[in-house]
Design an enzyme around this catalytic site. Sequence first.
Site, PDB file in Angstrom:
ATOM      1  N   ASP A 109      -3.162   3.081  -2.038  1.00  0.00           N
ATOM      2  CA  ASP A 109      -2.178   2.515  -1.120  1.00  0.00           C
ATOM      3  C   ASP A 109      -2.721   2.550   0.309  1.00  0.00           C
ATOM      4  OD1 ASP A 109       0.959   1.780  -1.147  1.00  0.00           O
ATOM      5  OD2 ASP A 109       0.605   3.117   0.562  1.00  0.00           O
ATOM      6  N   ARG A 110      -2.036   3.211   1.251  1.00  0.00           N
ATOM      7  CA  ARG A 110      -2.539   3.255   2.632  1.00  0.00           C
ATOM      8  C   ARG A 110      -3.934   3.888   2.682  1.00  0.00           C
ATOM      9  NH1 ARG A 110      -0.099  -0.364   4.805  1.00  0.00           N
ATOM     10  NH2 ARG A 110      -0.666   0.432   6.868  1.00  0.00           N
ATOM     11  N   HIS A 154       9.218  -3.669   3.309  1.00  0.00           N
ATOM     12  CA  HIS A 154       8.900  -2.579   4.240  1.00  0.00           C
ATOM     13  C   HIS A 154       7.715  -2.932   5.135  1.00  0.00           C
ATOM     14  CE1 HIS A 154       6.286  -2.129   0.810  1.00  0.00           C
ATOM     15  NE2 HIS A 154       5.567  -1.201   1.404  1.00  0.00           N
ATOM     16  N   TYR A 214       1.715   1.368   9.677  1.00  0.00           N
ATOM     17  CA  TYR A 214       2.027   0.064   9.093  1.00  0.00           C
ATOM     18  C   TYR A 214       1.955  -1.046  10.128  1.00  0.00           C
ATOM     19  CZ  TYR A 214       3.404   1.430   4.379  1.00  0.00           C
ATOM     20  OH  TYR A 214       3.386   1.860   3.076  1.00  0.00           O
ATOM     21  N   HIS A 274       2.932   2.404  -9.691  1.00  0.00           N
ATOM     22  CA  HIS A 274       2.138   2.448  -8.467  1.00  0.00           C
ATOM     23  C   HIS A 274       1.477   3.802  -8.252  1.00  0.00           C
ATOM     24  CE1 HIS A 274       0.940   1.479  -4.387  1.00  0.00           C
ATOM     25  NE2 HIS A 274       1.687   2.456  -3.879  1.00  0.00           N
TER      26      HIS A 274
END
Length: 297
Positions: A109-110, A154, A214, A274
């Site tokens: 992910d990030r 998001h 983000y 995920h």
Amino acid sequence: MRIRNPDRVKINGFEYHQLPGADGVTLNVAVGGSGTPVVLLHGFPQTHLMWRHVATKLATEHTVICPDLRGYGASDKPADGYAKRTMAADIVAIAQALGHSTFAVAGHDRGALVAFRVALDHPEVVTHLLSLDVLPTLDMWDVLHGTTAAVGFHLFLMAQPPGLAETLIAGAPDTFFGHFLDIWTKDPTAIPADIRTAYLDASRAAIPSIVADYRASATIDVTHDTEDLAAGNKLRMPVTVIQQDWGSALGFDAAALWGAWAPDLVHQTTTAGHFLAEERPEEVVTALKDLLNRQLA
């Protein structure tokens, strides 16, 4: 700004360090095992604890380094400095502080976006790259369109100018962060109550920095990736990508998108949710070991 969250839960057998990253920040870093180094970078809304199963299995053969990214967990949370290029410099700095001039990196992910940037900016340092359930930033924005973009609401919320997202999320942080922990897993037992509490506590204490991370992906990260694409920069090391079959769901060819960046690519889809490293740690460990055995084609 330095916010130290109490580490009520730790990775068994790992030692914890406060190590210098880039531009004066300090990162919370768990280190265990011995052998060639592997850095594991966590995703949202998590901390380094997401690697607890994978890390202990890898530590039988490797030195495993699990930092909290800047802005997350018990690492520093500066007001700005969330370009993935800067966050990547953090990772190189902590590896060097531990005595490692090269390392393999895996990100989810990030953390996968940070790992991608480490590998692009520091190809002489990164030997292998594993990415879990993400697309490169430019490709991510390109595939989100129409009603299917709702899955990434998001991303759009936290891309807004400073103030709005922070205020809205602060109104119900556990509802917001807990929403992703609930809908992104296919195995609710993969995130037990103590880990969930640790994630929510850490995220609640880091709202401005998480939003800044983000927001960077909708601004400066796009600039940096666009420049790399125009310059023809590629990932020069063996790369493995494991992700859910978002391509079929949203109408794109994920392997082709990754292949444009990674000439030496193994692309796999998974039936897990995920949070793959927590739902299917053996799958991730096997993929990592296979990757580490590959030589550049």
